[in-house]
Design a protein around this motif. Structure first.
Motif, PDB file in Angstrom:
ATOM      1  N   GLN A  82      -9.384 -42.493  22.931  1.00 45.83           N
ATOM      2  CA  GLN A  82     -10.716 -42.113  23.414  1.00 45.83           C
ATOM      3  C   GLN A  82     -11.808 -42.565  22.445  1.00 45.83           C
ATOM      4  OE1 GLN A  82     -10.017 -37.926  23.722  1.00 45.83           O
ATOM      5  NE2 GLN A  82      -9.617 -37.978  25.930  1.00 45.83           N
ATOM      6  N   LYS A  83     -11.557 -42.384  21.165  1.00 49.77           N
ATOM      7  CA  LYS A  83     -12.586 -42.685  20.164  1.00 49.77           C
ATOM      8  C   LYS A  83     -12.681 -44.168  19.842  1.00 49.77           C
ATOM      9  CE  LYS A  83     -12.844 -38.267  17.697  1.00 49.77           C
ATOM     10  NZ  LYS A  83     -14.305 -38.150  17.866  1.00 49.77           N
ATOM     11  N   GLU A  84     -11.563 -44.884  19.885  1.00 47.26           N
ATOM     12  CA  GLU A  84     -11.543 -46.262  19.407  1.00 47.26           C
ATOM     13  C   GLU A  84     -11.627 -47.303  20.524  1.00 47.26           C
ATOM     14  OE1 GLU A  84      -8.404 -46.884  16.471  1.00 47.26           O
ATOM     15  OE2 GLU A  84      -8.454 -44.709  16.050  1.00 47.26           O
ATOM     16  N   SER A  85     -11.264 -46.933  21.741  1.00 46.92           N
ATOM     17  CA  SER A  85     -11.256 -47.906  22.841  1.00 46.92           C
ATOM     18  C   SER A  85     -12.493 -47.810  23.723  1.00 46.92           C
ATOM     19  CB  SER A  85      -9.998 -47.711  23.708  1.00 46.92           C
ATOM     20  OG  SER A  85      -8.824 -47.934  22.959  1.00 46.92           O
ATOM     21  N   TYR A  86     -13.333 -46.815  23.509  1.00 51.73           N
ATOM     22  CA  TYR A  86     -14.518 -46.596  24.339  1.00 51.73           C
ATOM     23  C   TYR A  86     -15.717 -46.341  23.429  1.00 51.73           C
ATOM     24  CZ  TYR A  86     -11.089 -45.736  28.080  1.00 51.73           C
ATOM     25  OH  TYR A  86     -10.059 -45.851  28.980  1.00 51.73           O
ATOM     26  N   ASN A  87     -16.889 -46.861  23.833  1.00 53.26           N
ATOM     27  CA  ASN A  87     -18.125 -46.555  23.124  1.00 53.26           C
ATOM     28  C   ASN A  87     -19.305 -46.798  24.054  1.00 53.26           C
ATOM     29  OD1 ASN A  87     -19.158 -49.403  22.692  1.00 53.26           O
ATOM     30  ND2 ASN A  87     -17.206 -49.546  21.597  1.00 53.26           N
ATOM     31  N   THR A  88     -20.515 -46.687  23.552  1.00 54.18           N
ATOM     32  CA  THR A  88     -21.703 -46.746  24.415  1.00 54.18           C
ATOM     33  C   THR A  88     -22.385 -48.109  24.399  1.00 54.18           C
ATOM     34  OG1 THR A  88     -23.115 -45.942  22.626  1.00 54.18           O
ATOM     35  CG2 THR A  88     -22.160 -44.291  24.100  1.00 54.18           C
ATOM     36  N   THR A  89     -21.733 -49.132  23.867  1.00 52.20           N
ATOM     37  CA  THR A  89     -22.350 -50.451  23.786  1.00 52.20           C
ATOM     38  C   THR A  89     -21.897 -51.337  24.933  1.00 52.20           C
ATOM     39  OG1 THR A  89     -20.619 -51.587  22.515  1.00 52.20           O
ATOM     40  CG2 THR A  89     -22.173 -50.202  21.285  1.00 52.20           C
ATOM     41  N   GLU A  90     -22.390 -52.583  24.907  1.00 53.07           N
ATOM     42  CA  GLU A  90     -21.941 -53.559  25.902  1.00 53.07           C
ATOM     43  C   GLU A  90     -20.452 -53.835  25.785  1.00 53.07           C
ATOM     44  OE1 GLU A  90     -23.734 -55.946  22.442  1.00 53.07           O
ATOM     45  OE2 GLU A  90     -24.060 -54.034  23.469  1.00 53.07           O
ATOM     46  N   TYR A  91     -19.862 -53.520  24.645  1.00 48.68           N
ATOM     47  CA  TYR A  91     -18.412 -53.613  24.446  1.00 48.68           C
ATOM     48  C   TYR A  91     -17.751 -52.245  24.662  1.00 48.68           C
ATOM     49  CZ  TYR A  91     -18.835 -58.312  22.428  1.00 48.68           C
ATOM     50  OH  TYR A  91     -19.070 -59.648  22.227  1.00 48.68           O
TER      51      TYR A  91
END
Length: 734
Positions: free
Chosen positions: A612-621
């Motif tokens: 959850q923490k390392e594979s998802y974030n709020t950027t274009e990536y």
């Protein structure tokens, strides 16, 4: 709290051009769309590569705004029709970025520079400033219609150009246009698979898009070009290989608005859709309607966690947003749709849907939708039956606009149908669905992957992935047969569900290819990709979701645990592709919950939180790989609530630690049992951000001593309480 305010449609919008993996980034689209909407009105950037949505965040120019887009897809994409572009100055109908245009490409065409700081990316709304022209462009939508509002500098002639030939990963070879009343356009865009589209034509997707468009004011002048040449004179009707329309409006401070409704059926469908959703509707009214629709859809899950980091809420509600995009509405407001045999059919009992990336989404997306949007799933099962009936004797694996594209493998349509039936969604022809399942296995005309070989040998020679996918579908058919009282076939399919054992090699301790004579293939190690689809032996060998204890028995418990820990430890969870645990692709999405079957639910909890923490974030990536039409999003949304399935069809949800102190899910009066309450509340007794591990679970006040929940416990509603600790504890789950 308004759920829609946490949606950021820029998340995951990177394509493949700068990605470090062949499969690229999330490939999501930031355009304006309503929940499950047919229309997705938004920006197009540079053509080329595997940018399936038509937009990639790293590009620096916008070529226009098309009325329809897919989101989170690869294989070069499709749609991107009726492209609108506001321009000023000298007329230029040449594109510098549209690779499939018949017209001569210019080094610099009509495309415009833009900056991301001028973009607004919200649910149901997109806006950007076109720096080349000084024009502010905004789009919004309803289900079957969309609007673009274009605000120009006050002292220039306002021009709107429309490319009628454009199609992502191809082009339309024929368009028809009718011009009436100095502000209305109607027509047809013909898009056969011979001229590209999904898989650059390999997906065999053909369609006609009918449109009705109306400007907010009459044009002062207009023109139509066909390829490189202007069409002489003003006519009522035009047709050609590459039509371009432009309308010019006098200088003024008022924005030019263009509203468009579309249909994949006929001109009458486009007109009906326009009358129902766009006639007399202003841009602000349509925008307000889209916002309200998203607020209603997203509020099915309300999260109350004052301590939650805003980024967590943004990722959660954005993943929920993406899970509610597809399979989208395909039928018109009058109930008509075009079936796979090109017959106009009518439905009143369900909404026909399309964009079924079923191989991807049976794992997380459908289990999530059955929980939060079961009426839509009922539509989807009816739609799958329709496609099987008129194009194929089996369910589609990857459907687009009524066509089985042949993409991927297995029989995921069986999985989602059985899962829906076993969870009480049954407003479809159950007997016909069951018949389709049996034909998939036994009918010579079935398009099951290597079905004849599988029936003959009990495995698919030289194909690990096809074998394991077919085995799992057989298991689900067995569940269906048992539920319908067909004990004879239930026994047959229970036996076939053990066929995965036929390709497990005790010598190497992994799944392994074997030929028609039963000889094992040369062993090249666990990273060998031969016989594996978008995976390798290290990843694919675990796909026995229906019988984890059987797989553990074959490997040996200690060896299995060692192998599974190695799979996770070797993975870079933020990378866009891995040879070990590979979250960017679906075959791995059930694996972290396998630790629970090994008696170590705390390891499931640990690894879920890491992903959850390392594979998802709020950027274009924001997605570690292709978002895959809702699947990547649904995995996050489900695990954020505190559970996930390994084997859809069984009704078993393996638990993990929720992300929030409290979440409340609104249950369906029609499809959920609701014997305890009409909502399902999931609460934690301590802050899950600081207390990663579960030390107990209560269901409506009664403790359970197992690390899974049943569908019945979710469907009946009430309160599920997770007791948390900051240290691992596996003793509570006996």
């Amino acid at each position: 709290m308004k759920a829609s305010q946490y949606v950021s449609t820029k998340i995951g919008t990177i394509g493949d051009m700068t990605a470090t993996s062949f499969h690229g980034g999330g490939k999501t689209h930031p355009g304006a769309i309503c929940p499950f909407g047919m229309v997705a009105f938004g920006p197009d950037t540079l053509e080329g590569g595997d940018n399936g949505s038509g937009y990639s965040y790293h590009h620096t120019t916008i070529d226009g705004f098309s009325i329809n887009h897919m989101s989170g897809v690869g294989w070069y994409g499709d749609l991107g029709n009726f492209q609108v572009m506001p321009t000023t100055g000298k007329l230029n109908l040449l594109s510098g970025t549209y690779r499939d245009a018949l017209t001569t490409r210019a080094d610099r065409g009509y495309e415009s520079d833009f900056r991301h700081e001028t973009e607004i990316t919200e649910a149901g709304y997109y806006a950007v400033t076109l720096d080349t022209y000084g024009v502010r462009a905004e789009t919004t939508s309803s289900v079957h219609a969309g609007m673009i509002r274009m605000t120009y500098p006050a002292d220039v002639t306002r021009r709107v150009q429309i490319n009628l030939a454009r199609r992502i990963a191809g082009r339309s070879p024929w368009q028809e246009l009718t011009v009436t009343e100095d502000r209305i356009l109607e027509g047809r865009i013909h898009c056969p698979s011979t001229h590209g589209g999904f898989g650059r034509g390999a997906g065999r997707v053909s369609y006609d898009l009918y449109f009705r468009a109306e400007f907010s004011e009459p044009w002062a002048d207009y023109g139509v070009w066909n390829k490189n040449a202007p069409v002489e004179g003003k006519q009522t009707s035009y047709s050609g290989e590459e039509l371009w329309f432009y309308g010019e409006f006098p200088a003024g401070a008022e924005p030019v608005c263009l509203k468009v409704a579309v249909s994949y059926v006929n001109p009458e469908g486009a007109r009906d859709n326009f009358a129902a959703e766009a006639e007399g509707v202003s841009f602000d009214e349509m925008h307000a309607g889209a916002t309200a629709a998203w607020e209603e859809a997203l509020s099915v899950i309300s999260v109350e966690d004052p301590a939650a980091h805003p980024d967590t809420l943004t990722v959660f509600y954005t993943t929920l947003y993406h899970a509610l995009l597809d399979p989208r509405i395909y039928s018109d407001v009058n109930g008509n749709y075009l079936s796979a045999d090109n017959t106009v059919r009518h439905t009143e009992s369900f909404a026909k849907r399309t964009v079924f990336s079923v191989w991807d989404v049976f794992r997380s997306e459908f289990p999530l939708l059955i929980l939060i949007k079961p009426d839509a799933v009922n539509d989807m099962i009816n739609s799958l039956i329709d496609i099987a009936e008129y194009e194929n004797v089996s369910f589609p694996r990857w459907e687009l606009l009524g066509h089985e594209t042949g993409c991927m493998l297995g029989d995921p349509g069986i999985v989602v149908t059985v899962d829906a039936y076993n969870k009480g969604i049954r407003n479809f022809d159950v007997r016909k669905a069951y018949e389709i399942c049996l034909k998939t296995v036994f009918d010579p005309a079935s398009k099951r992957t290597c079905g004849e070989d599988y029936n003959r040998y009990g495995y698919v020679p030289d194909n690990i992935s096809a074998t394991l996918e077919n085995v799992y579908a057989d298991f689900c058919i067995g569940l269906f047969a048992e539920a319908l009282g067909d004990e004879k076939n239930a026994a047959v399919f229970r036996e076939r569900a053990q066929n995965y054992r036929n390709i497990f090699s005790p010598e190497v301790g992994w799944m392994r290819r074997r030929d028609e004579e039963g000889n094992w293939a040369e062993w090249k190690g666990i990273y060998d990709t031969e016989g594996c689809v978008e995976s390798n032996i290290f990843q694919q060998s675990w796909f026995v979701p229906h019988d984890p204890q059987g797989l553990i028995g074959l490997m040996g418990k200690e060896t299995c645990l060692t192998n599974l820990e190695r799979l996770m430890a070797e993975s870079d969870l933020s990378a866009m592709w891995n040879d070990a645990y590979n979250h960017p692709n679906e075959p791995c999405h059930h694996l972290v919950h396998l630790f629970t079957e090994l008696g170590l639910p705390s390891r499931t909890q640990y690894w879920v939180r890491r992903i959850q923490k390392e594979s998802y974030n709020t950027t274009e990536y924001g997605f570690c790989g292709n978002e895959d039409v809702g699947q990547m999003s649904a995995w996050f949304a489900l695990t954020a609530l505190g559970f996930h399935m390994m084997a859809p069809g069984t009704g078993i949800f393996y638990v993990n630690t929720p992300l929030f102190r409290r979440a409340e899910i609104r249950l369906s009066e029609q499809y959920h049992a609701r014997t305890v309450a009409d909502t399902l509340v999931i609460e934690c007794d301590r802050d899950p951000a600081e207390n990663l591990y579960i030390c107990g679970i209560d269901v409506n006040g009664a403790p359970i001593h197992r690390a899974y929940l049943t569908w019945e416990e979710l469907s009946h509603g009430g309160v599920i309480t997770y007791h948390l600790s900051d240290t691992p504890d596996d003793s509570w789950a006996i």
